[in-house]
Scaffold this motif. Structure first.
Motif, PDB file in Angstrom:
ATOM      1  N   ASP A  67      12.140  -6.459  -1.801  1.00  0.00           N
ATOM      2  CA  ASP A  67      10.720  -5.576  -0.997  1.00  0.00           C
ATOM      3  C   ASP A  67      10.036  -5.981  -2.121  1.00  0.00           C
ATOM      4  N   MET A  68       9.868  -4.883  -2.842  1.00  0.00           N
ATOM      5  CA  MET A  68       8.528  -4.323  -3.565  1.00  0.00           C
ATOM      6  C   MET A  68       7.554  -5.645  -4.080  1.00  0.00           C
ATOM      7  N   THR A  69       8.555  -6.939  -4.545  1.00  0.00           N
ATOM      8  CA  THR A  69       7.213  -7.524  -4.984  1.00  0.00           C
ATOM      9  C   THR A  69       6.555  -8.798  -4.036  1.00  0.00           C
ATOM     10  N   ALA A  70       7.541  -8.580  -2.784  1.00  0.00           N
ATOM     11  CA  ALA A  70       6.925  -9.330  -1.435  1.00  0.00           C
ATOM     12  C   ALA A  70       5.224  -8.851  -0.855  1.00  0.00           C
ATOM     13  N   GLU A  71       4.883  -8.003  -0.599  1.00  0.00           N
ATOM     14  CA  GLU A  71       3.771  -7.004  -1.191  1.00  0.00           C
ATOM     15  C   GLU A  71       2.370  -7.719  -2.531  1.00  0.00           C
ATOM     16  N   GLU A  72       3.333  -8.431  -3.341  1.00  0.00           N
ATOM     17  CA  GLU A  72       2.148  -9.597  -4.531  1.00  0.00           C
ATOM     18  C   GLU A  72       2.547 -10.564  -4.654  1.00  0.00           C
ATOM     19  N   ASP A  73       3.367 -11.141  -3.289  1.00  0.00           N
ATOM     20  CA  ASP A  73       3.751 -12.415  -3.030  1.00  0.00           C
ATOM     21  C   ASP A  73       4.130 -13.070  -4.020  1.00  0.00           C
ATOM     22  N   LEU A 102       2.676  -2.350 -10.730  1.00  0.00           N
ATOM     23  CA  LEU A 102       4.131  -2.795 -10.118  1.00  0.00           C
ATOM     24  C   LEU A 102       5.523  -1.648 -10.813  1.00  0.00           C
ATOM     25  N   LYS A 108       6.804   1.656  -9.121  1.00  0.00           N
ATOM     26  CA  LYS A 108       7.639   1.124  -8.321  1.00  0.00           C
ATOM     27  C   LYS A 108       9.252   0.205  -8.883  1.00  0.00           C
TER      28      LYS A 108
END
Length: 130
Positions: A45-51, A125, A128
């Protein structure tokens, strides 16, 4: 005297019930597997925001802490094979997150480090992830 088998113990103590109501055995392997699933989902979820994928975040983390490691060293730290690591680094290099440099001690080997963009992304990141 006839002994009762030890199977009469309270089996409810053998289970952990999650908030979802799903029971999981109170044994290290199932608990560790579930913990891994939860951690991976949170990281995804956290990394999806940054592709990014969780594995790509792992690359950012390792190279942030250990710049100039070679690809084989990174593969060992990530727990993936060298070919997959090469593809992963290729992709991240195309995104401008990782740089390869020639190893002075072994010109065939490449040392890896984060680019300026990769370092900034890792710092963004980091809060987070902790």
């Amino acid at each position: 005297m006839v002994r009762k088998p030890a199977l009469d113990r309270d089996r409810s103590r053998d289970l952990v019930v999650l908030n979802s109501g799903v029971p999981i055995k109170r044994i290290a392997t199932p608990l560790a597997r579930r913990f891994f699933q939860i951690c991976t989902a949170v990281l995804a979820d956290m990394t999806a925001e940054e592709d990014l994928t969780p594995l790509q975040y792992g690359v950012l983390s390792y190279l942030s802490d250990e710049p100039d490691i070679d690809q084989n060293g990174l593969a060992a730290r990530l727990g993936v094979d060298r070919t997959s690591t090469g593809q992963l680094v290729d992709h991240m290099e195309r995104k401008g997150l990782v740089e390869r440099r020639i190893n002075g001690a072994d010109r065939r080997a490449r040392l890896l480090r984060l680019s300026t963009r990769g370092s900034k992304l890792r710092e963004r990141l980091r809060p987070k992830a902790h």
